[in-house]
Write a protein that holds these residues in place. Sequence first.
Motif, mmCIF file in Angstrom:
data_model
loop_
_atom_site.group_PDB
_atom_site.id
_atom_site.type_symbol
_atom_site.label_atom_id
_atom_site.label_comp_id
_atom_site.label_asym_id
_atom_site.label_seq_id
_atom_site.Cartn_x
_atom_site.Cartn_y
_atom_site.Cartn_z
ATOM 1 N N ASP A 1 0.862 -1.179 0.000
ATOM 2 C CA ASP A 1 0.000 0.000 0.000
ATOM 3 C C ASP A 1 0.902 1.233 0.000
ATOM 4 O OD1 ASP A 1 -1.329 2.301 1.781
ATOM 5 O OD2 ASP A 1 -2.936 1.140 0.829
ATOM 6 N N LEU A 2 0.805 2.017 -1.053
ATOM 7 C CA LEU A 2 1.728 3.134 -1.233
ATOM 8 C C LEU A 2 1.712 4.095 -0.055
ATOM 9 C CD1 LEU A 2 3.708 4.786 -2.948
ATOM 10 C CD2 LEU A 2 1.749 5.805 -4.119
ATOM 11 N N GLN A 3 0.540 4.500 0.382
ATOM 12 C CA GLN A 3 0.453 5.476 1.474
ATOM 13 C C GLN A 3 1.035 4.911 2.759
ATOM 14 O OE1 GLN A 3 -3.472 7.069 2.044
ATOM 15 N NE2 GLN A 3 -2.902 8.297 3.825
ATOM 16 N N ALA A 4 0.726 3.651 3.052
ATOM 17 C CA ALA A 4 1.230 3.040 4.288
ATOM 18 C C ALA A 4 2.744 2.889 4.244
ATOM 19 C CB ALA A 4 0.568 1.677 4.492
ATOM 20 N N VAL A 5 3.267 2.517 3.075
ATOM 21 C CA VAL A 5 4.715 2.345 2.948
ATOM 22 C C VAL A 5 5.430 3.679 3.126
ATOM 23 C CG1 VAL A 5 6.555 1.800 1.302
ATOM 24 C CG2 VAL A 5 4.610 0.262 1.554
ATOM 25 N N ARG A 6 4.909 4.715 2.524
ATOM 26 C CA ARG A 6 5.553 6.032 2.654
ATOM 27 C C ARG A 6 5.490 6.543 4.088
ATOM 28 N NH1 ARG A 6 7.670 7.862 -1.606
ATOM 29 N NH2 ARG A 6 6.899 7.471 -3.708
ATOM 30 N N GLN A 7 4.378 6.320 4.758
ATOM 31 C CA GLN A 7 4.271 6.757 6.145
ATOM 32 C C GLN A 7 5.257 6.002 7.023
ATOM 33 O OE1 GLN A 7 0.300 6.655 7.707
ATOM 34 N NE2 GLN A 7 0.950 7.015 9.821
ATOM 35 N N ALA A 8 5.381 4.684 6.795
ATOM 36 C CA ALA A 8 6.319 3.894 7.583
ATOM 37 C C ALA A 8 7.754 4.337 7.348
ATOM 38 C CB ALA A 8 6.156 2.408 7.248
ATOM 39 N N ALA A 9 8.074 4.658 6.100
ATOM 40 C CA ALA A 9 9.436 5.104 5.787
ATOM 41 C C ALA A 9 9.732 6.450 6.446
ATOM 42 C CB ALA A 9 9.614 5.200 4.275
ATOM 43 N N ALA A 10 8.734 7.327 6.499
ATOM 44 C CA ALA A 10 8.928 8.627 7.139
ATOM 45 C C ALA A 10 9.108 8.472 8.645
ATOM 46 C CB ALA A 10 7.739 9.537 6.839
ATOM 47 N N GLU A 11 8.395 7.520 9.238
ATOM 48 C CA GLU A 11 8.473 7.317 10.688
ATOM 49 C C GLU A 11 9.720 6.539 11.097
ATOM 50 O OE1 GLU A 11 4.839 5.368 11.578
ATOM 51 O OE2 GLU A 11 3.604 7.184 11.407
ATOM 52 N N HIS A 12 10.293 5.777 10.163
ATOM 53 C CA HIS A 12 11.454 4.947 10.474
ATOM 54 C C HIS A 12 12.552 5.175 9.429
ATOM 55 C CE1 HIS A 12 9.015 2.753 13.414
ATOM 56 N NE2 HIS A 12 8.072 2.712 12.497
ATOM 57 N N PRO A 13 13.172 6.352 9.450
ATOM 58 C CA PRO A 13 14.174 6.664 8.424
ATOM 59 C C PRO A 13 15.385 5.748 8.447
ATOM 60 C CG PRO A 13 14.207 8.292 10.200
ATOM 61 C CD PRO A 13 12.988 7.457 10.408
ATOM 62 N N ASP A 14 15.617 5.061 9.561
ATOM 63 C CA ASP A 14 16.741 4.129 9.650
ATOM 64 C C ASP A 14 16.282 2.675 9.644
ATOM 65 O OD1 ASP A 14 18.919 5.974 9.740
ATOM 66 O OD2 ASP A 14 18.241 6.529 11.741
ATOM 67 N N GLY A 15 15.019 2.443 9.303
ATOM 68 C CA GLY A 15 14.520 1.079 9.201
ATOM 69 C C GLY A 15 14.823 0.505 7.823
ATOM 70 N N LEU A 16 15.587 -0.566 7.767
ATOM 71 C CA LEU A 16 15.995 -1.140 6.490
ATOM 72 C C LEU A 16 14.791 -1.561 5.656
ATOM 73 C CD1 LEU A 16 18.137 -2.250 4.535
ATOM 74 C CD2 LEU A 16 18.095 -4.389 5.852
ATOM 75 N N ALA A 17 13.895 -2.334 6.223
ATOM 76 C CA ALA A 17 12.751 -2.836 5.466
ATOM 77 C C ALA A 17 11.897 -1.692 4.932
ATOM 78 C CB ALA A 17 11.903 -3.763 6.342
ATOM 79 N N GLU A 18 11.699 -0.673 5.768
ATOM 80 C CA GLU A 18 10.866 0.456 5.357
ATOM 81 C C GLU A 18 11.495 1.220 4.193
ATOM 82 O OE1 GLU A 18 9.871 -0.503 9.582
ATOM 83 O OE2 GLU A 18 11.724 -0.264 8.433
ATOM 84 N N GLN A 19 12.808 1.427 4.250
ATOM 85 C CA GLN A 19 13.480 2.177 3.194
ATOM 86 C C GLN A 19 13.574 1.369 1.894
ATOM 87 O OE1 GLN A 19 14.020 5.444 3.663
ATOM 88 N NE2 GLN A 19 13.045 4.993 5.638
ATOM 89 N N LEU A 20 13.781 0.062 2.022
ATOM 90 C CA LEU A 20 13.811 -0.776 0.822
ATOM 91 C C LEU A 20 12.448 -0.784 0.142
ATOM 92 C CD1 LEU A 20 15.887 -3.905 1.951
ATOM 93 C CD2 LEU A 20 16.675 -1.879 0.713
ATOM 94 N N ALA A 21 11.384 -0.861 0.924
ATOM 95 C CA ALA A 21 10.040 -0.930 0.357
ATOM 96 C C ALA A 21 9.693 0.349 -0.396
ATOM 97 C CB ALA A 21 9.017 -1.195 1.460
#
Length: 315
Positions: free
Chosen positions: A232-252
């Motif tokens: 889900d594009l919106q959910a992925v972008r929100q997760a990446a913004a909340e976890h800038p150092d999260g590997l899975a979030e940034q890869l997604a």
Amino acid sequence: MTTTPEPAAPASRGAVDLSALGHAPAPAAGTGAGPAAPEASRPPAGSWSRPVGQQDFADLMQLSARVPVVVSLGSARLPVSAEIDAVLASAVDAQAGRLVLATVDTDREPAIAQAFRIQQVPAVVALLNGQPVPMFQGAAAPEEIRALLDELVQLGVQHGVAGTVPPFSQGGGGEEPALPPLHQKAIEAIDAGDYEAAAAAYRQALAEKPNDADAQTGLSQVGLLQRTADLDLQAVRQAAAEHPDGLAEQLAVADLDVVGGHVEDAFARLVAFIGRHAGEEREAARQRLVELYAVVGVQDPRVVKSRQALARVLF
């Protein structure tokens, strides 16, 4: 991101100057009502879509006085471009001649992208009476694309561009070379949404021919489609913004950026992540970045530029 089509204001015509495209040497005119297609690239009869180059734009501009001309600007290296073109072709053909579709490979035809002032691909615009009409950039759902085309037809009616044209003809040129059997099997599996079968076919092709660059690229593309199919594009972008150092979030989010045509954003995100991290996370991000390079194409200028940036943070 989709936008409701609007006609360009007459005073703004010079802001997107397409006139130079019409001055390219044109091929001999065909017998049909539409512009003449390069003989080797015409689609089968019954299709109102075909690939175009700079030399075709004088004819396309003229044709846009009869029916709206949809112009899809993409890259053969981006899976999302092929997906959008397939949806557009089906939707345009369903209009039975009230629209035509011109597809542009911007890697081969950069002048066309420059004339439309396209900053990223894929992007879709239309021509009405020779004037550009912005439609959308990046990925779009099939139902959104069909709705936009319906609006474009109505816009054409309002502006007196409401004719119909026959489908582009087959022409007398030769057909494109057939794909190797395993490659064809992979393409058919992708069309059916069976990414696992497509990946298996590409792996078998590589087992038989380890230096098969097309199979390796295809495998990377299928991997990207598999990873992003249920995101889900919106959910992925929100997760990446909340976890800038999260590997899975940034890869997604990098994967989705490539699928959506935001290639430079994806590369910059991963290069920055690599620069901030060490160890296993750094290596995982580097491997994903290299895989995305393969998807986009190792000769692509954006890949070349990103490789230089990667080298700076690694060394």
